[in-house]
Design an enzyme around this catalytic site. Sequence first.
Site, PDB file in Angstrom:
ATOM      1  N   HIS A 164       0.817  -1.215   0.000  1.00 36.63           N
ATOM      2  CA  HIS A 164       0.000   0.000   0.000  1.00 36.63           C
ATOM      3  C   HIS A 164       0.850   1.264   0.000  1.00 36.63           C
ATOM      4  O   HIS A 164       0.358   2.344  -0.333  1.00 36.63           O
ATOM      5  CB  HIS A 164      -0.994  -0.009   1.171  1.00 36.63           C
ATOM      6  CG  HIS A 164      -0.413   0.357   2.500  1.00 36.63           C
ATOM      7  ND1 HIS A 164      -0.066  -0.574   3.455  1.00 36.63           N
ATOM      8  CD2 HIS A 164      -0.115   1.555   3.047  1.00 36.63           C
ATOM      9  CE1 HIS A 164       0.402   0.035   4.530  1.00 36.63           C
ATOM     10  NE2 HIS A 164       0.398   1.332   4.304  1.00 36.63           N
ATOM     11  N   ASP A 209       0.225  -7.461   1.623  1.00 37.95           N
ATOM     12  CA  ASP A 209       0.630  -6.063   1.768  1.00 37.95           C
ATOM     13  C   ASP A 209       2.153  -5.914   1.779  1.00 37.95           C
ATOM     14  O   ASP A 209       2.706  -5.128   2.551  1.00 37.95           O
ATOM     15  CB  ASP A 209       0.037  -5.444   3.034  1.00 37.95           C
ATOM     16  CG  ASP A 209       0.115  -3.904   3.006  1.00 37.95           C
ATOM     17  OD1 ASP A 209       0.203  -3.338   1.900  1.00 37.95           O
ATOM     18  OD2 ASP A 209       0.110  -3.284   4.086  1.00 37.95           O
ATOM     19  N   GLY A 214       3.519   6.578   7.871  1.00 38.14           N
ATOM     20  CA  GLY A 214       4.930   6.754   7.506  1.00 38.14           C
ATOM     21  C   GLY A 214       5.791   5.629   8.043  1.00 38.14           C
ATOM     22  O   GLY A 214       6.861   5.347   7.523  1.00 38.14           O
ATOM     23  N   ASN A 215       5.314   4.964   9.134  1.00 33.64           N
ATOM     24  CA  ASN A 215       5.999   3.771   9.641  1.00 33.64           C
ATOM     25  C   ASN A 215       5.780   2.567   8.730  1.00 33.64           C
ATOM     26  O   ASN A 215       6.529   1.591   8.789  1.00 33.64           O
ATOM     27  CB  ASN A 215       5.490   3.397  11.033  1.00 33.64           C
ATOM     28  CG  ASN A 215       6.318   3.993  12.160  1.00 33.64           C
ATOM     29  OD1 ASN A 215       5.805   4.755  12.961  1.00 33.64           O
ATOM     30  ND2 ASN A 215       7.604   3.670  12.204  1.00 33.64           N
ATOM     31  N   SER A 216       4.731   2.614   7.914  1.00 32.57           N
ATOM     32  CA  SER A 216       4.377   1.472   7.080  1.00 32.57           C
ATOM     33  C   SER A 216       5.560   1.035   6.227  1.00 32.57           C
ATOM     34  O   SER A 216       6.178   1.840   5.538  1.00 32.57           O
ATOM     35  CB  SER A 216       3.195   1.824   6.168  1.00 32.57           C
ATOM     36  OG  SER A 216       2.032   2.037   6.908  1.00 32.57           O
ATOM     37  N   GLY A 250     -12.028 -22.133  -8.982  1.00 38.29           N
ATOM     38  CA  GLY A 250     -12.994 -21.490  -9.871  1.00 38.29           C
ATOM     39  C   GLY A 250     -14.410 -21.445  -9.355  1.00 38.29           C
ATOM     40  O   GLY A 250     -15.364 -21.693 -10.116  1.00 38.29           O
ATOM     41  N   VAL A 251     -14.567 -21.142  -8.075  1.00 41.38           N
ATOM     42  CA  VAL A 251     -15.920 -20.970  -7.531  1.00 41.38           C
ATOM     43  C   VAL A 251     -16.031 -19.625  -6.831  1.00 41.38           C
ATOM     44  O   VAL A 251     -15.036 -19.075  -6.357  1.00 41.38           O
ATOM     45  CB  VAL A 251     -16.301 -22.091  -6.534  1.00 41.38           C
ATOM     46  CG1 VAL A 251     -16.237 -23.455  -7.196  1.00 41.38           C
ATOM     47  CG2 VAL A 251     -15.424 -22.040  -5.291  1.00 41.38           C
TER      48      VAL A 251
END
Length: 339
Positions: free
Chosen positions: A82, A112, A186-188, A241-242
């Site tokens: 992100h 992520d 900003g820590n991300s 595929g369901v």
Amino acid sequence: MLERTPTFLLDAGGASSTPQSPTPEQQTDDARLDAYSRAVTAVVDRIGPAVVRVEPQVSGRGAGMGSGVIISPDGLLLTNSHVMQGAREARLTGSDGRPIEARVIGDDPDTDLALLRANGDWLPFAALGDSKLLKRGQIAIAIGNPLGFESTVTAGVVSALGRSLRAKSGRLIDDVIQTDAALNPGNSGGPLVATSGQVIGINTAVIMGAQGICFAVASNTASFVVSELIRHGRVRRASIGVAGQTVPLPRRVTYAAGLVDNFGVAVAAVEPGSPAEQARLEQGDVILSLDGEPVGGVDDLVRLLNGERIGRFVELVLLRKGEMRNVTITPVERRTKAA
């Protein structure tokens, strides 16, 4: 010349208040505090140079900001998906202030995580540790650039292990570390580090409005994602595929199947040409287990359909019109959001 007589303050008992030597208990507390401080500062000195500011570049312009950590001397770097927001290039700023260009090797929104390679050789780096060895209460140190303040350090403890956190893609990230080390925007993408100096997680999320509840993707998950992105450019996951939804099960079914959960996954739609169609799954079928593992909801089904099951037979236990059935199916690599 008059000599001034020293004045002593008296406490309630009349005794003079003179400086007291620290008690053995106080000396022990001070020593422990010093040991804690030494442990944290040693980690910061060792790992800090490997932590960088990450600015995604879109058409040569910055698009937000986060943190990242270099994990190898040849410039492999982890940050959050992100943070990158789909950008293919980023500008990094090291602790010494020098700019470094980087490009994206692979991006996995489902965990992520994004993997980049920074330009340069023999860059300072921090090794990924084994998150399985973590224990609750263990010291956890977060390093990053919260709110634009570079090289900020916060410390706390590992509050809980094995949490699940929903990524923006909608998929649950398993084995997430909960910590009370303060994190801010900003820590991300920055590292969560143990006192051993190894990275135990990649900081990813904060619950807004909560105090002391922050999360990091475990280092073992990060190691798996790194190996997949290097090998394939993506993280491979399986699909049958369901489209499905979580539904409650009758008690008799739960008892007969020996299930712990009272829920299964009802097939809402079958994708044409998919493994599910080839195995003759029908709308209304309820999936109870996969390869002997209970399927208590859609998240369980998605989690069990990992890359190891691509192209090999797996066994589903279904409930169809009140009867239990065993079906063999061969998952393919997932290209869409379908399970």
